[in-house]
Every structure is written in structure tokens, then in C-alpha cells.
Enzyme design. Structure first.
Site, PDB file in Angstrom:
ATOM      1  N   ARG A  23       0.818  -1.223   0.000  1.00  0.00           N
ATOM      2  CA  ARG A  23       0.000   0.000   0.000  1.00  0.00           C
ATOM      3  C   ARG A  23       0.848   1.268   0.000  1.00  0.00           C
ATOM      4  NH1 ARG A  23      -2.928  -1.115   5.466  1.00  0.00           N
ATOM      5  NH2 ARG A  23      -0.777  -1.709   5.839  1.00  0.00           N
ATOM      6  N   GLN A  46       1.177  24.218  19.542  1.00  0.00           N
ATOM      7  CA  GLN A  46       0.494  24.603  18.309  1.00  0.00           C
ATOM      8  C   GLN A  46       1.256  24.058  17.114  1.00  0.00           C
ATOM      9  OE1 GLN A  46       0.556  28.923  18.837  1.00  0.00           O
ATOM     10  NE2 GLN A  46       2.064  29.136  17.246  1.00  0.00           N
ATOM     11  N   HIS A  62      14.484  33.516  13.330  1.00  0.00           N
ATOM     12  CA  HIS A  62      13.695  33.905  14.489  1.00  0.00           C
ATOM     13  C   HIS A  62      13.969  33.002  15.686  1.00  0.00           C
ATOM     14  CE1 HIS A  62      10.700  34.844  11.050  1.00  0.00           C
ATOM     15  NE2 HIS A  62      11.504  35.878  11.233  1.00  0.00           N
ATOM     16  N   LYS A  72      10.915  23.758  18.361  1.00  0.00           N
ATOM     17  CA  LYS A  72      10.166  23.523  17.125  1.00  0.00           C
ATOM     18  C   LYS A  72      10.605  22.200  16.512  1.00  0.00           C
ATOM     19  CE  LYS A  72      10.081  28.449  16.084  1.00  0.00           C
ATOM     20  NZ  LYS A  72      11.204  29.320  16.274  1.00  0.00           N
ATOM     21  N   TYR A 132       5.403  23.181  11.084  1.00  0.00           N
ATOM     22  CA  TYR A 132       6.126  23.301  12.347  1.00  0.00           C
ATOM     23  C   TYR A 132       5.235  22.814  13.485  1.00  0.00           C
ATOM     24  CZ  TYR A 132       8.144  27.552  10.068  1.00  0.00           C
ATOM     25  OH  TYR A 132       8.703  28.477   9.235  1.00  0.00           O
ATOM     26  N   ASP A 168      12.403  40.656   8.374  1.00  0.00           N
ATOM     27  CA  ASP A 168      13.613  39.843   8.423  1.00  0.00           C
ATOM     28  C   ASP A 168      14.829  40.577   7.856  1.00  0.00           C
ATOM     29  OD1 ASP A 168      12.218  37.863   9.694  1.00  0.00           O
ATOM     30  OD2 ASP A 168      11.879  36.688   7.884  1.00  0.00           O
TER      31      ASP A 168
END
Length: 186
Positions: A23, A46, A62, A72, A132, A168
Site C-alpha cells: 500500500r 500549536q 527567528h 520547534k 512546524y 527579516d
């Protein structure tokens, strides 16, 4: 999952262990107990999705500071990116060192970014999509950043940066007074 530490303590590459049959395959992308056993923060507060129209799009660099630093887990689900992290922990022996990892839809690799590591990526193809998992909710006022082209970092991006946000582009160079910008999308 196969969790491989990088040369920056606390950061790791997470690869899938595929269970294949006629599969296709099945694989776990996250497991709390395996993350804990590897010394990685297992929380997921989140999840975020980023879509990028053009190759050469840069998002980052960041990171978040107290009271809401974020870990993360970053995965490219469409296309290809080079993901770069920089150790921003002043007490760390690897302070300001970076690691670059190619994440693609084909290699299905993820990069675990510890708290207090700057993170950014450059798209290598048009239409790249990135997911993320984040350990803390976005908290205004805690975001900091680095310029992707700061000579003090010496990051060698594999393709020219052609799209970058004003935010940025505006981060101070290391050695200059750094201040958080006024919000905005990653």
C-alpha cells in the site's frame, strides 16, 4: 523514528522509520516518550503551516526568549528547503554556531530546534510547504531575530536569497543593538 543529535547540543535530525508494504508506508513523525528519551522537549502547543511561492524565499532567523521560548519540530511536506539553526544560548560552548540541514518532501527528514535557537529556512524550489510543531504559543514581545546575511554568522546559503520580508531584512547585525520588531508573520 531515528533521532540523530547534531553538533549543536540539544538540536537533532529526526528521520522516519518506514513500515512499508504494497500500500505504501506508515511512520510515526512524533512520539513523546522517544523525544523525552533523547532529551528533547516533547510538548506540542500549536502547529503551523507555511507555503512559499518562489524558490529563494527566506523566512527567519527567528527565536523567542523568556517567558516563552519555543522548541520547534520543522518538516518540509512539499518541495525542498535548507533549514538553518543558530545556537543563541550565551552560556553554550556552541554559542552563535549554526547547522544547516536539507529538508525535502522526498527525504521526509525533520529538524528539532531547541528553545533559544534562531531558526530560518530558504526555499530551494517553487511551491515549498513547511509544517512546524511548536512547544509554546506565540507570545508577542518575545520574538528576536538575526539577519540571514550577518557576516558574524557566516551562513553559506545554497541559492541566492531573492524574497525576504521587511521584518527579516531589518534585524540588527550582531554587535548592534537588537530590538524586537513590531509583530508580523514569519
Amino acid at each position: 523514528m531515528i533521532i540523530t543529535p547534531t553538533e549543536l547540543p540539544g538540536a537533532a535530525v529526526v528521520e522516519l522509520e518506514l513500515r512499508e508494504d504494497e500500500r505504501g508506508f506508515f511512520a510515526r513523525t512524533f512520539c513523546r516518550s522517544e523525544f523525552e528519551a533523547a532529551g528533547l522537549e516533547p510538548l506540542v502547543e500549536q502547529c503551523n503551516l507555511s507555503y512559499n511561492h518562489r524558490a529563494g524565499t527566506l523566512r527567519g532567523m527567528h527565536y523567542q526568549v523568556e517567558p516563552a521560548p519555543e522548541a520547534k519540530l520543522v518538516r518540509c511536506t512539499r518541495g525542498a528547503i535548507v533549514d538553518v539553526i543558530v545556537d543563541m544560548r550565551p552560556e553554550s560552548p556552541t554559542y552563535l554556531r549554526h547547522v544547516a540541514v536539507e529538508l525535502t518532501a522526498d527525504n521526509r527528514r525533520a529538524l528539532y530546534v531547541p528553545p533559544l535557537f534562531a531558526h530560518g529556512y530558504l526555499t530551494l524550489v517553487d511551491g515549498a510547504e513547511v509544517v512546524y510543531q511548536v512547544s509554546a504559543a506565540y507570545t508577542p514581545g518575545t520574538e528576536r531575530g538575526l539577519r540571514h546575511d550577518d557576516p558574524a554568522l557566516g551562513i553559506d546559503w545554497p541559492v541566492p536569497v531573492s524574497v525576504v520580508s521587511e521584518k527579516d531584512r531589518s534585524w540588527a547585525l550582531l554587535g548592534e543593538t537588537a530590538a524586537a520588531p513590531a509583530g508580523g508573520a514569519a
